[in-house]
Design a protein around this motif. Structure first.
Motif, short mmCIF file in Angstrom:
data_model
loop_
_atom_site.label_atom_id
_atom_site.label_comp_id
_atom_site.label_asym_id
_atom_site.label_seq_id
_atom_site.Cartn_x
_atom_site.Cartn_y
_atom_site.Cartn_z
N VAL A 194 72.72 15.34 -64.78
CA VAL A 194 73.54 15.08 -63.60
C VAL A 194 74.10 13.67 -63.72
CG1 VAL A 194 73.62 14.93 -61.10
CG2 VAL A 194 72.12 16.61 -62.20
N GLN A 195 75.39 13.57 -63.91
CA GLN A 195 76.02 12.26 -64.06
C GLN A 195 75.80 11.41 -62.83
OE1 GLN A 195 80.15 12.95 -65.14
NE2 GLN A 195 79.66 12.52 -67.27
N GLY A 196 75.39 10.16 -63.07
CA GLY A 196 75.18 9.24 -61.96
C GLY A 196 73.74 9.16 -61.50
N PHE A 197 72.85 10.00 -62.08
CA PHE A 197 71.46 10.00 -61.67
C PHE A 197 70.55 10.14 -62.89
CE2 PHE A 197 73.81 11.19 -57.98
CZ PHE A 197 73.11 10.67 -56.90
N GLU A 198 69.44 9.43 -62.86
CA GLU A 198 68.44 9.53 -63.92
C GLU A 198 67.14 10.01 -63.30
OE1 GLU A 198 66.45 6.86 -67.53
OE2 GLU A 198 67.67 5.90 -65.99
N PHE A 199 66.47 10.94 -64.00
CA PHE A 199 65.25 11.55 -63.48
C PHE A 199 64.07 11.30 -64.41
CE2 PHE A 199 68.86 14.24 -62.25
CZ PHE A 199 68.73 14.25 -60.87
N SER A 200 62.92 11.19 -63.81
CA SER A 200 61.66 11.19 -64.56
C SER A 200 60.66 12.01 -63.76
CB SER A 200 61.14 9.76 -64.76
OG SER A 200 59.97 9.77 -65.57
N THR A 201 60.08 13.03 -64.38
CA THR A 201 59.19 13.94 -63.66
C THR A 201 57.89 14.13 -64.42
OG1 THR A 201 60.03 15.95 -64.72
CG2 THR A 201 61.17 15.19 -62.73
N ASN A 248 72.70 4.28 -52.68
CA ASN A 248 73.53 3.23 -53.26
C ASN A 248 73.09 2.95 -54.69
OD1 ASN A 248 75.28 2.40 -50.93
ND2 ASN A 248 73.27 2.08 -49.98
N PRO A 249 73.91 2.21 -55.45
CA PRO A 249 73.56 1.91 -56.83
C PRO A 249 72.16 1.32 -56.97
CG PRO A 249 75.79 1.19 -56.37
CD PRO A 249 75.20 1.63 -55.07
N ARG A 250 71.40 1.88 -57.92
CA ARG A 250 70.05 1.44 -58.30
C ARG A 250 68.98 1.74 -57.27
NH1 ARG A 250 71.06 -4.41 -61.34
NH2 ARG A 250 72.90 -3.76 -62.53
N ASP A 251 69.33 2.47 -56.22
CA ASP A 251 68.29 2.96 -55.31
C ASP A 251 67.46 4.01 -56.04
OD1 ASP A 251 69.29 1.37 -53.33
OD2 ASP A 251 70.18 2.99 -52.15
N ARG A 252 66.20 4.10 -55.63
CA ARG A 252 65.30 5.09 -56.24
C ARG A 252 64.69 5.99 -55.18
NH1 ARG A 252 61.68 1.00 -59.96
NH2 ARG A 252 63.01 0.91 -61.82
N LEU A 253 64.50 7.25 -55.54
CA LEU A 253 63.78 8.20 -54.70
C LEU A 253 62.48 8.57 -55.41
CD1 LEU A 253 66.68 10.64 -53.73
CD2 LEU A 253 65.66 8.89 -52.28
N ILE A 254 61.38 8.55 -54.68
CA ILE A 254 60.08 8.92 -55.24
C ILE A 254 59.49 10.03 -54.38
CG2 ILE A 254 57.77 8.14 -55.85
CD1 ILE A 254 60.40 5.50 -55.33
N LEU A 255 59.17 11.17 -54.99
CA LEU A 255 58.57 12.31 -54.29
C LEU A 255 57.26 12.67 -54.97
CD1 LEU A 255 61.78 14.53 -53.97
CD2 LEU A 255 60.77 13.09 -52.18
N ALA A 256 56.21 12.88 -54.17
CA ALA A 256 54.88 13.18 -54.72
C ALA A 256 54.17 14.22 -53.88
CB ALA A 256 54.04 11.90 -54.78
N THR A 257 53.50 15.15 -54.54
CA THR A 257 52.74 16.18 -53.83
C THR A 257 51.38 15.63 -53.40
OG1 THR A 257 51.94 17.05 -55.95
CG2 THR A 257 53.86 18.12 -54.96
N THR A 275 63.75 9.45 -59.11
CA THR A 275 65.20 9.54 -59.34
C THR A 275 65.83 8.19 -59.07
OG1 THR A 275 65.15 11.82 -58.52
CG2 THR A 275 67.31 10.77 -58.69
N GLU A 276 66.74 7.79 -59.94
CA GLU A 276 67.45 6.53 -59.73
C GLU A 276 68.96 6.76 -59.77
OE1 GLU A 276 68.09 2.23 -61.96
OE2 GLU A 276 66.05 3.06 -61.84
N VAL A 277 69.65 6.16 -58.82
CA VAL A 277 71.11 6.23 -58.79
C VAL A 277 71.64 5.18 -59.75
CG1 VAL A 277 73.15 6.13 -57.31
CG2 VAL A 277 70.95 6.83 -56.34
N LYS A 278 72.58 5.59 -60.61
CA LYS A 278 73.13 4.66 -61.61
C LYS A 278 74.42 4.03 -61.10
CE LYS A 278 70.93 4.30 -64.60
NZ LYS A 278 69.64 3.56 -64.69
N ASP A 279 74.77 2.89 -61.68
CA ASP A 279 75.96 2.13 -61.27
C ASP A 279 77.28 2.79 -61.66
OD1 ASP A 279 75.26 -0.10 -59.84
OD2 ASP A 279 74.62 -1.19 -61.62
N ARG A 280 77.39 3.10 -62.93
CA ARG A 280 78.69 3.39 -63.53
C ARG A 280 79.43 4.54 -62.86
NH1 ARG A 280 80.16 6.89 -67.42
NH2 ARG A 280 77.99 7.44 -67.82
N VAL A 281 78.73 5.67 -62.67
CA VAL A 281 79.40 6.84 -62.14
C VAL A 281 79.76 6.66 -60.67
CG1 VAL A 281 79.15 9.32 -61.70
CG2 VAL A 281 78.32 8.33 -63.84
#
Length: 297
Positions: A69-76, A216-225, A285-291
């Motif tokens: 997904v352009q504009g977002f980076e994920f780590s799971t 916004n740019p470089r904001d992060r979302l963290i979700l945990a069970t 999840t992190e929102v990236k700058d460029r896109v």
């Protein structure tokens, strides 16, 4: 004297008979105990095998490849529990390619998790969840199908978020005990993504609600069970949501994988166990700058 000897012999004979009866009873008891132990060992073996199968199936169903997904980076990360489980997650694009969904769920056991997963697949196969349906309406569909089939005290938690890359807003519906945090770039502290409804249970009768947050740019979302905050130390004290938030605050400011690893490392250090007792699922999840800059033109 002779009479006393006869009475003594008679008493000895009675005691010998009683002893023989007790030994026979003890022998029967040992036989029954051996049979019961054999049946118990067999049952434990079957349950263990079923648990391993359920764990393997759960792990197999967790996605190993995420969409680009352009504009977002994920780590799971999904870690199967040694005693109980019921986690599932997915990240998927909608028919509208400028939208994508984040789904994470946790159930009190494999049976409810299987039921929940079957309903998720049903909705996905009908493409209902991918046609712009609002987050709370998707969760309401799940609840309508799942709740009538919940047995005993089983419970399930669900987080479903829809991210619109045009506006970089996320609409989400969170019922139950999925821990959600937003780490706003350049600010101290965390924004907690509060639940919008209680867990799914046999008494669930709530209309799920949605909330909207701005990314916004470089904001992060963290979700945990729940498996993470329910990890216990040697004193039986839960790690809790504060344990997750503290680990996020201590994590490196760069890199979603580094943040994910710091949370899991802190959790393992707290519990002292390399493998969790209950399923654990973590999404960063992190929102990236460029896109975002390109999209705003």
């Amino acid at each position: 004297m002779a009479k006393e000897q006869d009475e003594l012999k008679e008493r000895i004979s009675e005691l010998e008979h009683e002893l023989a009866v007790k030994e026979a009873e003890l022998h029967r008891y040992r036989l029954e105990l051996t049979k019961a132990n054999g049946a118990l060992e067999k049952m434990i073996g079957q349950v263990s095998q079923e648990l391993k199968l359920a764990q393997t199936l759960q792990k197999f169903l967790s996605p190993t490849e995420l969409p680009n997904v352009q504009g977002f980076e994920f780590s799971t990360k999904f870690l199967p529990g040694t005693r109980s489980g019921g986690d599932y997650f997915d990240i998927f694009e909608h028919e509208d390619k400028l939208k994508f969904g984040i789904l994470i769920s946790s159930a009190s056991g494999y049976s409810l998790s299987s039921l929940l997963l079957s309903m998720i697949i049903k909705i996905s196969s009908q493409i209902e969840a991918r046609r712009g349906l609002e987050a709370h309406k998707v969760v309401a569909l799940l609840a309508k199908e799942v709740v009538p089939n919940i047995q005993n005290e089983d419970k399930a938690s669900v987080f479903y978020g829809i991210v619109d890359r045009r506006s970089f807003e996320m609409q989400y519906c969170s019922i139950g005990n999925i821990d959600g945090f937003m780490q706003v770039y350049g600010r101290e502290g965390l924004v907690e993504l509060l639940p919008t409804g209680p867990s799914l249970s046999k008494d669930f009768n709530t209309e799920p609600q949605s909330r909207v947050i701005q990314l916004n740019p470089r904001d992060r979302l963290i979700l945990a069970t729940e498996g993470l905050k329910m990890s216990q130390n040697s004193l039986g004290v839960n790690w809790g949501g504060h344990g997750i938030s503290e680990a996020i605050s201590r994590a490196p400011k760069q890199g979603v994988h580094e943040l994910r690893n710091e949370i899991l490392f802190a959790n393992e250090k707290y519990s002292g166990k390399p493998d969790p007792v209950r399923d654990q699922t973590l999404i960063v999840t992190e929102v990236k700058d460029r896109v975002i800059k390109l999209a705003s033109r």
